[in-house]
Write a protein that holds these residues in place. Structure first.
Motif, mmCIF file in Angstrom:
data_model
loop_
_atom_site.group_PDB
_atom_site.id
_atom_site.type_symbol
_atom_site.label_atom_id
_atom_site.label_comp_id
_atom_site.label_asym_id
_atom_site.label_seq_id
_atom_site.Cartn_x
_atom_site.Cartn_y
_atom_site.Cartn_z
ATOM 1 N N VAL A 107 0.832 -1.205 0.000
ATOM 2 C CA VAL A 107 0.000 0.000 0.000
ATOM 3 C C VAL A 107 0.870 1.259 0.000
ATOM 4 C CG1 VAL A 107 -1.770 1.271 1.269
ATOM 5 C CG2 VAL A 107 -1.865 -1.225 1.156
ATOM 6 N N LEU A 108 1.994 1.210 0.720
ATOM 7 C CA LEU A 108 2.905 2.354 0.723
ATOM 8 C C LEU A 108 3.464 2.615 -0.667
ATOM 9 C CD1 LEU A 108 4.482 4.499 2.284
ATOM 10 C CD2 LEU A 108 6.208 2.754 2.791
ATOM 11 N N ARG A 109 3.747 1.547 -1.411
ATOM 12 C CA ARG A 109 4.221 1.720 -2.777
ATOM 13 C C ARG A 109 3.153 2.381 -3.646
ATOM 14 N NH1 ARG A 109 5.882 -3.206 -3.605
ATOM 15 N NH2 ARG A 109 4.118 -3.989 -4.793
ATOM 16 N N VAL A 110 1.889 1.997 -3.439
ATOM 17 C CA VAL A 110 0.797 2.631 -4.182
ATOM 18 C C VAL A 110 0.655 4.093 -3.774
ATOM 19 C CG1 VAL A 110 -1.671 2.543 -4.661
ATOM 20 C CG2 VAL A 110 -0.383 0.416 -4.415
ATOM 21 N N LEU A 111 0.833 4.376 -2.473
ATOM 22 C CA LEU A 111 0.755 5.757 -2.009
ATOM 23 C C LEU A 111 1.870 6.603 -2.614
ATOM 24 C CD1 LEU A 111 -0.576 7.813 -0.092
ATOM 25 C CD2 LEU A 111 0.989 7.031 1.694
#
Length: 435
Positions: free
Chosen positions: A257-261
Motif C-alpha cells: 500500500v505504501l508503494r501505491v501511495l
C-alpha cells in the motif's frame, strides 16, 4: 567504571556471537564430523572413511527440523546411488559411455525417490562406487559410513539443542518496520513541501526496493519457523509461527500500500506541477498523518515480536492509543482533502486514493482485524494437519479432542493479541511441550 566496561565488552560481544547462526552451524558441524570420523575408523573397513564425516557435515543443520528432514533425504540419496552403481557394475565396467549411463540413471532415480536438492548426491555416490574395483565391499562400506554420519549428525542436534531463532526473526521484522517508517516520514515531508517530480519518482523507487527487504525478512522467519518445529523447548510452537507469519504478512501488505501511495504522490506531483501537491494547511495535516502512521507501524512490529510480559502490554497500549490518534487525524485530513478536491476537481481521484490507501494501512494494523486473522490461520493449519493425518484425527474425534483444541486455540489467539504475541526468546519458550 569505564575500565570495567572496556574489559567486559569483549565478553559481551562473545556472548552475543555464540547465538549467531553462522557460529552455531560451524561448531555443530565440526563436532558432528569429527565424532563421525572417529566412530567410522573403528567400524568401517576403509582406511580413511571420509564418507561418514562428509555425511555428518552435510546432515547437520541449524534447526532440529531441517536436520531430521535433511538426514533422511541424504541417506536415501546415497543408498540409491550405491544401488545404481552395483547394478551397473554387474553388467559393464568403467568406460566413458558406462559413466554417462550411470550418471543419467542416477539422476533419474534421484527424482523418483524424491530426495529434492540431493539429486546430484545420487550420481556422486554412484560414480565413486563404480570407480573402484571391489564394488561389493566398497558399496557396503559406503552405506555403513553414510549411516554412521547421518546418525551422528542427528544425535548432535538432539543432544546439543539448537537455539530458537525467533529473536533474530523478530529483529528482522522490526528492522523492516523502521525502514517503512523512514520512507513514510520522507513522503510526509514532501507532502508538506514542494518537491520536484524527480524526487517524488525517487521515493517511488525506494518503495519498490522494499520488496527485497521483505525477501530477506522472510528467509529469517523461515529459519525461525523451522527452529520451532519438533523443538522440545517450545510450547505452542504453532501459535508462535502463525503470530510471526501473520505479522510479516501485515507488514508486507502495508509495504504494498505504501508503494501505491508513493505512486499516487508521484502522479499528484506531475499533474499539479508547478504547484505543490497540497495546499499548505492540507499538506501539513497529511504530513502529520503519515508521521503518526509511521510510528504506528513500528509499534505494531514491536507488539508482534514482544514477549508475554510488561513490554507486550505497554506495546499494546501504545498501539491502541496511536491508532485512535491516527483515526482522528485521518478524519481531519479527509475534510481538508474534500475541500481540495472541490477546488481542483481534476484531481479528486488522486485525493481520494490518498485516503483509501491510508485507511487500508490503518485497518491492517487494527487489533480486532489481527485477532480474526490469527483464528483463521490457526483453523487453516489445523484443517491441513487433520487432512495429513486422518487416523490421528479420527482417534482425536473419539476422545473429544476437537472441541477442546478449538476452544484452546481461540483462547490462546485472543490472549496473544491482548498480551502481545508468543514468547520470542529461548528462555520464555522453555518449560512445555510443542503444540
Amino acid at each position: 567504571m569505564r575500565k570495567v566496561r572496556d574489559w567486559t565488552s569483549p565478553l559481551v560481544r562473545l556472548a552475543k556471537r555464540h547465538r549467531d547462526p553462522v557460529v552455531v552451524q560451524a561448531l555443530r558441524s565440526t563436532t558432528a564430523a569429527t565424532i563421525a570420523y572417529v566412530i567410522a575408523l573403528r567400524l568401517s573397513p576403509e582406511p580413511a572413511p571420509l564418507t561418514a564425516p562428509l555425511t555428518a557435515l552435510l546432515v547437520v543443520q541449524v534447526t532440529l527440523y531441517s536436520t531430521l528432514t535433511t538426514g533422511i533425504r541424504r541417506v536415501n540419496s546415497v543408498v540409491a546411488g550405491v544401488l545404481v552403481a552395483i547394478a551397473f557394475s554387474l553388467l559393464v565396467g568403467l568406460t566413458w559411455w558406462s559413466l554417462a549411463l550411470v550418471i543419467l540413471a542416477a539422476l533419474a532415480v534421484g527424482h523418483l525417490v524424491r530426495v529434492d536438492e540431493f539429486v546430484p548426491e545420487v550420481a556422486i555416490s554412484a560414480m565413486l562406487v563404480l570407480g573402484v574395483t571391489a564394488v561389493g565391499s566398497t558399496a557396503s562400506a559406503r552405506v555403513e559410513e553414510t549411516l554412521i554420519g547421518a546418525v551422528v549428525g542427528l544425535g548432535c542436534n538432539l543432544l546439543l539443542a539448537p537455539p530458537v531463532w525467533t529473536e533474530q526473526a523478530g529483529a528482522s521484522i522490526e528492522g523492516l518496520a523502521r525502514r517503512v517508517r523512514q520512507l513514510m516520514l520522507r513522503l510526509g515531508e514532501e507532502a508538506a513541501g514542494h518537491p520536484p517530480v524527480e524526487r517524488a519518482a525517487e521515493r517511488l523507487h525506494e518503495a519498490r526496493r522494499l520488496d527485497h527487504d521483505i525477501s530477506e525478512v522472510d528467509a529469517s522467519l523461515r529459519q525461525a519457523e523451522d527452529s520451532l518445529r519438533l523443538n522440545p523447548r517450545v510450547r505452542e510452537g504453532l501459535l508462535h509461527r502463525v503470530v510471526l507469519r501473520t505479522g510479516l504478512d501485515t507488514l508486507e501488505i502495508c509495504t504494498v500500500v505504501l508503494r501505491v501511495l508513493a505512486r499516487t504522490f508521484t502522479d499528484l506531483t506531475k499533474r499539479r506541477a508547478p504547484e505543490p501537491m497540497f495546499s499548505p494547511q492540507a499538506g501539513a495535516l497529511v504530513q502529520e498523518l503519515l508521521c503518526e502512521i509511521a510510528d504506528t507501524v513500528v509499534s505494531f512490529a514491536v507488539l508482534v515480536t514482544s514477549d508475554v510480559s510488561v513490554n507486550a502490554e505497554e506495546a499494546e497500549s501504545r498501539l491502541a492509543a496511536q491508532l485512535r490518534q491516527t483515526s482522528a487525524t485521518r478524519d481531519k485530513a479527509a475534510r481538508l482533502l474534500l475541500e481540495e478536491a472541490q477546488r481542483d476537481t481534476g484531481q479528486w481521484q488522486l485525493y481520494g486514493a490518498v485516503l483509501t490507501e491510508v485507511d487500508r494501512i490503518i485497518d491492517e494494523m487494527d487489533t480486532e482485524h489481527r485477532s480474526r486473522r490469527l483464528l483463521e490461520e490457526l483453523d487453516r493449519y489445523t484443517r491441513a494437519q487433520r487432512e495429513r493425518s486422518p487416523r490421528l484425527t479420527r482417534l482425536g474425534d473419539r476422545l473429544g479432542a476437537p472441541v477442546r483444541q478449538r476452544r484452546n486455540r481461540e483462547g490462546v489467539a485472543r490472549r496473544s493479541v491482548r498480551e502481545g504475541r508468543g514468547p520470542t526468546t529461548a528462555r520464555s519458550c522453555e518449560g512445555g511441550e510443542q503444540a
